[in-house]
Design a protein around this motif. Structure first.
Motif, PDB file in Angstrom:
ATOM      1  N   THR A 134      87.038  15.966  44.945  1.00 47.92           N
ATOM      2  CA  THR A 134      87.206  16.098  46.399  1.00 47.92           C
ATOM      3  C   THR A 134      88.410  16.995  46.691  1.00 47.92           C
ATOM      4  O   THR A 134      89.101  17.438  45.786  1.00 47.92           O
ATOM      5  N   GLY A 135      88.644  17.230  47.952  1.00 50.08           N
ATOM      6  CA  GLY A 135      89.769  18.067  48.354  1.00 50.08           C
ATOM      7  C   GLY A 135      91.015  17.246  48.623  1.00 50.08           C
ATOM      8  O   GLY A 135      91.097  16.085  48.238  1.00 50.08           O
ATOM      9  N   GLY A 136      91.990  17.866  49.262  1.00 49.95           N
ATOM     10  CA  GLY A 136      93.214  17.168  49.635  1.00 49.95           C
ATOM     11  C   GLY A 136      94.419  17.652  48.851  1.00 49.95           C
ATOM     12  O   GLY A 136      94.280  18.298  47.818  1.00 49.95           O
ATOM     13  N   THR A 137      95.603  17.311  49.368  1.00 49.84           N
ATOM     14  CA  THR A 137      96.838  17.792  48.739  1.00 49.84           C
ATOM     15  C   THR A 137      97.097  17.106  47.399  1.00 49.84           C
ATOM     16  O   THR A 137      97.678  17.701  46.498  1.00 49.84           O
ATOM     17  N   THR A 138      96.645  15.860  47.264  1.00 50.36           N
ATOM     18  CA  THR A 138      96.878  15.142  46.015  1.00 50.36           C
ATOM     19  C   THR A 138      96.033  15.733  44.885  1.00 50.36           C
ATOM     20  O   THR A 138      96.532  15.953  43.772  1.00 50.36           O
ATOM     21  N   LEU A 139      94.772  16.007  45.189  1.00 50.39           N
ATOM     22  CA  LEU A 139      93.896  16.607  44.174  1.00 50.39           C
ATOM     23  C   LEU A 139      94.360  18.015  43.812  1.00 50.39           C
ATOM     24  O   LEU A 139      94.230  18.456  42.668  1.00 50.39           O
ATOM     25  N   ALA A 140      94.954  18.699  44.790  1.00 52.16           N
ATOM     26  CA  ALA A 140      95.499  20.024  44.503  1.00 52.16           C
ATOM     27  C   ALA A 140      96.617  19.915  43.464  1.00 52.16           C
ATOM     28  O   ALA A 140      96.726  20.758  42.559  1.00 52.16           O
ATOM     29  N   GLU A 141      97.410  18.851  43.547  1.00 52.57           N
ATOM     30  CA  GLU A 141      98.464  18.625  42.543  1.00 52.57           C
ATOM     31  C   GLU A 141      97.869  18.293  41.178  1.00 52.57           C
ATOM     32  O   GLU A 141      98.403  18.685  40.147  1.00 52.57           O
TER      33      GLU A 141
END
Ligand code: F6P
Length: 256
Positions: A63-70
């Motif tokens: 999924t997306g989101g800032t946490t997954l980006a990290e």
């Protein structure tokens, strides 16, 4: 590890693991909401948890989101080759900013570990007509099938009202969510305190029935204000692995 025992994190991990019947819980020290460093640690721990369930020829839906980006930022190639593995977005994601769209994260992860990726270029939130025409497009159909058959799902968890704002949902929908007691949002579904789905977004991609079939569901979310949301998703009961931080974990345990 010794460090975890000193901070009492192992204790938090075990309490949450047994309370919700999870396979594994990882708690990193600090509060990722206020500390960028903790958010990075959360990402690093998420990357490690993901690699530990990958076998070499998997389809991983993200999924997306800032946490997954990290998480994507901290993936490093493991010893086993992941050339036969695929990363796909769990859902369409156009609508959020590019850096945190599921497509961006899936392709970023794949590149980091030498795996393949496929993208889904459709908006996250679809009207009925758009859905009907897109779902019959052969190219979209193929990738959607791949997403729905994923063996591993790795996803973020958000506060329901926060996500309703981020997605610019209509006032009437926000009000409805509030009345239904929605606390959490994950993979397009909104959950109440008992883990009951109170609302879903019409979207191409992963559905609840797919989540129920997946071998490994890995949730990653931290920050004190997400404790209620994390609880709601854990109550839904499909999670296998939770990666979180101390601030959220303490709050979750307090409410047990
Ligand atoms: O929009 C994608 C998504 O994974 C949501 O399902 C989730 O609620 C949210 O992002 C979490 O975002 P963040 O990690 O930025 O808090």
């Amino acid at each position: 590890p010794v460090v975890k025992e000193i901070f009492g994190l192992a204790n938090l991990e075990e309490k949450i693991r047994t309370a919700y019947g999870l396979c594994k819980v990882v708690v990193v020290p600090g509060d990722s909401e206020t500390s960028p460093l903790t958010k990075k640690e959360l990402g690093r721990a998420g990357a490690k948890a993901l690699l530990s369930v990958m076998s070499g020829n998997d389809v991983v839906a993200v999924t997306g989101g800032t946490t997954l980006a990290e998480v994507a930022e901290h993936l490093t190639p493991p010893n086993v080759s992941l050339k036969q593995s695929w990363f796909v977005p769990a859902r369409g994601g156009l609508g959020e900013s590019l850096e945190i769209q599921a497509n961006t994260i899936a392709s970023g992860m794949a590149k980091r570990v030498g795996a393949g990726y496929r993208l889904l270029h459709v908006p996250d939130l679809l009207g009925k007509e758009a859905y009907e025409s897109l779902v019959h497009d052969p190219n979209i159909h193929d990738i959607v099938e791949m997403i729905r058959g994923a063996r591993i799902v790795i996803h973020g968890i958000g506060d329901a009202m926060e996500m309703a704002r981020r997605r610019k949902l209509e006032d009437s929908v926000v009000e409805e969510l509030q009345n239904q007691g929605a606390l959490a949002e994950s993979y397009g579904y909104y959950f109440d305190n008992n883990g009951v789905v109170v609302h879903k977004m019409l979207t191409l991609g992963l559905r609840l029935e797919d989540i129920m079939r997946t071998d490994h569901v890995v949730g990653i979310a931290g920050g004190k204000s997400k404790a209620k949301a994390i609880h709601a998703v854990l109550k839904f009961g499909q999670e296998d692995v939770l990666v979180t931080d101390e601030a959220a974990a303490e709050e979750i345990v307090r409410e047990l």
